[in-house]
Scaffold this active site. Structure first.
Site, mmCIF file in Angstrom:
data_model
loop_
_atom_site.group_PDB
_atom_site.id
_atom_site.type_symbol
_atom_site.label_atom_id
_atom_site.label_comp_id
_atom_site.label_asym_id
_atom_site.label_seq_id
_atom_site.Cartn_x
_atom_site.Cartn_y
_atom_site.Cartn_z
ATOM 1 N N THR A 197 0.823 -1.202 0.000
ATOM 2 C CA THR A 197 0.000 0.000 0.000
ATOM 3 C C THR A 197 0.863 1.261 0.000
ATOM 4 O OG1 THR A 197 -1.786 -1.116 1.104
ATOM 5 C CG2 THR A 197 -1.623 1.228 1.514
ATOM 6 N N GLY A 251 -4.557 -5.366 7.203
ATOM 7 C CA GLY A 251 -5.713 -4.488 7.322
ATOM 8 C C GLY A 251 -6.719 -4.849 8.399
HETATM 9 N N1 ASP Z 1 -3.513 -2.470 4.617
HETATM 10 C C1 ASP Z 1 -3.707 -3.048 3.315
HETATM 11 C C2 ASP Z 1 -4.893 -3.985 3.343
HETATM 12 O O1 ASP Z 1 -5.052 -4.705 4.309
HETATM 13 C C3 ASP Z 1 -2.537 -3.815 2.839
HETATM 14 C C4 ASP Z 1 -1.271 -3.039 2.772
HETATM 15 O O2 ASP Z 1 -1.003 -2.195 3.615
HETATM 16 O O3 ASP Z 1 -0.499 -3.278 1.827
HETATM 17 O O4 ASP Z 1 -5.608 -4.019 2.360
#
Ligand code: ASP
Length: 331
Positions: A197, A251
């Site tokens: 992300t 997440g």
């Molecule tokens: N937080 C994001 C999710 O759970 C994943 C990430 O941080 O890459 O979709």
């Protein structure tokens, strides 16, 4: 000179020096520098924190190195479903899209939801339709396609596995039952996880804060799974009273711990500094639960925090003097 500063991330995870080639490391660092500079240039000319956040995130969305926009991971059906959110610390206005499939820059999708609709979040086809109506650039699936991501999906598609990794190709986390999930030792959820992300938080010369986050989510995700990134208070939060925050990591933990808002609340109600509040959440709350990840945050004085409880986190920041840091591993 008025104070201003900016901080970005490109995901946290098992990012180890040993498994990174010098060439790839150079590419990541160059893209992080380009991104932080894009926002810095806006801020230094007196632009808004919101514009800086959107500009920095767009640079990372446009790069297939990161799991956001172009190069987003594939879901179980072999499609890209992207989540993004943005928040204005001055007005507490916020916008988000979840499960968007065709918006070239999902952060722009989040922004039009904030600025051109009376709502906070649009999901699925509705998000794409609204963005199209607002004149945003839309793309066919081929634009978002990345061969490496496609191969990651092929490796795990027929198994009950979803990975949070955007690049290792190592099958990652096997979805456990919730109880096991909470108590899973690190080894049981696989090696090589990376959370790709991207996000940004900024303070502009007028003292306004803003934050934004954008992601492709998790490889092989099913049933319209939505992570923390588009959820205001979990993956993203900004409030001129306290700070601006963007998160990356597992997440589900970030949603349950309302991470981004918690940092702000610890500052507002407990009088913690940014450093203390971010450390408390990432190290003392998330880590014991097995909630892997990190966050970037900036406060009203331009102080910056970039804590993570994983091996590494792609990150960069720049202050008003043009002093920048670009880092990947633990220092
Ligand atoms: N937080 C994001 C999710 O759970 C994943 C990430 O941080 O890459 O979709």
């Amino acid at each position: 000179m008025e104070n201003f500063a900016i901080v970005i991330h490109g995901g946290a995870g098992t990012i180890l020096r040993d498994s990174m080639s010098p060439e790839l490391e150079k590419q990541y660092k160059a893209k992080l520098s380009e991104s932080v500079k894009a926002g810095y240039d806006i801020l230094s000319k007196g632009g808004t924190a919101l514009d800086a956040v959107a500009a920095s995130i767009k640079v990372l969305e446009d790069s297939p190195l990161f799991n956001a926009g172009k190069g987003s991971v594939f879901n179980h059906e072999g499609k890209n479903e992207m989540d993004a959110s943005i928040m204005d610390g001055k007005t507490l206005m916020a916008g988000a899209v979840a499960g968007a499939r065709a918006i070239r820059n999902p952060i722009d999708g989040a922004r039009v939801v904030m600025e051109k609709s009376p709502h906070v979040m649009f999901s699925g086809e509705g998000a794409d339709t609204f963005a199209r109506e607002q004149g945003l650039k839309m793309e066919e699936p081929a634009y978002f396609y990345d061969e490496k991501r496609w191969q990651q999906l092929q490796q795990i598609k027929d198994q009950e596995k979803i990975t949070l990794d955007h690049s290792s190709g190592t099958p990652g986390w096997v979805h456990p039952k919730d109880a096991e999930f909470l108590h899973a030792p690190d080894d049981s959820i696989g090696a090589g996880k990376k959370f790709g992300t991207v996000g940004c938080a900024a303070l502009d010369k007028k003292g306004n804060l803003a934050a934004g986050t954008s992601t492709g989510g998790m490889t092989n995700k099913k049933w319209g799974r939505v992570g923390d990134s588009p959820i205001i208070g979990s993956g993203t939060y900004a409030n001129n009273k306290t700070c601006a925050v963007s998160c990356t990591g597992h997440g589900e933990y970030f949603i349950r711990n309302v991470v981004a808002y918690d940092v702000s609340a610890l500052m507002e109600y407990k009088g913690m500094t940014l450093e203390q509040a971010t450390h408390e959440v990432v190290m003392n709350k998330l880590k014991p639960q097995g909630g892997e990840g990190g966050l970037i945050a900036i406060d009203t004085k331009g102080n910056i925090a970039m804590p993570f409880n994983t091996a590494g986190m792609y990150r960069a920041c720049m202050n008003k003097d043009g002093k920048s840091e670009v880092k990947i591993y633990k220092e």
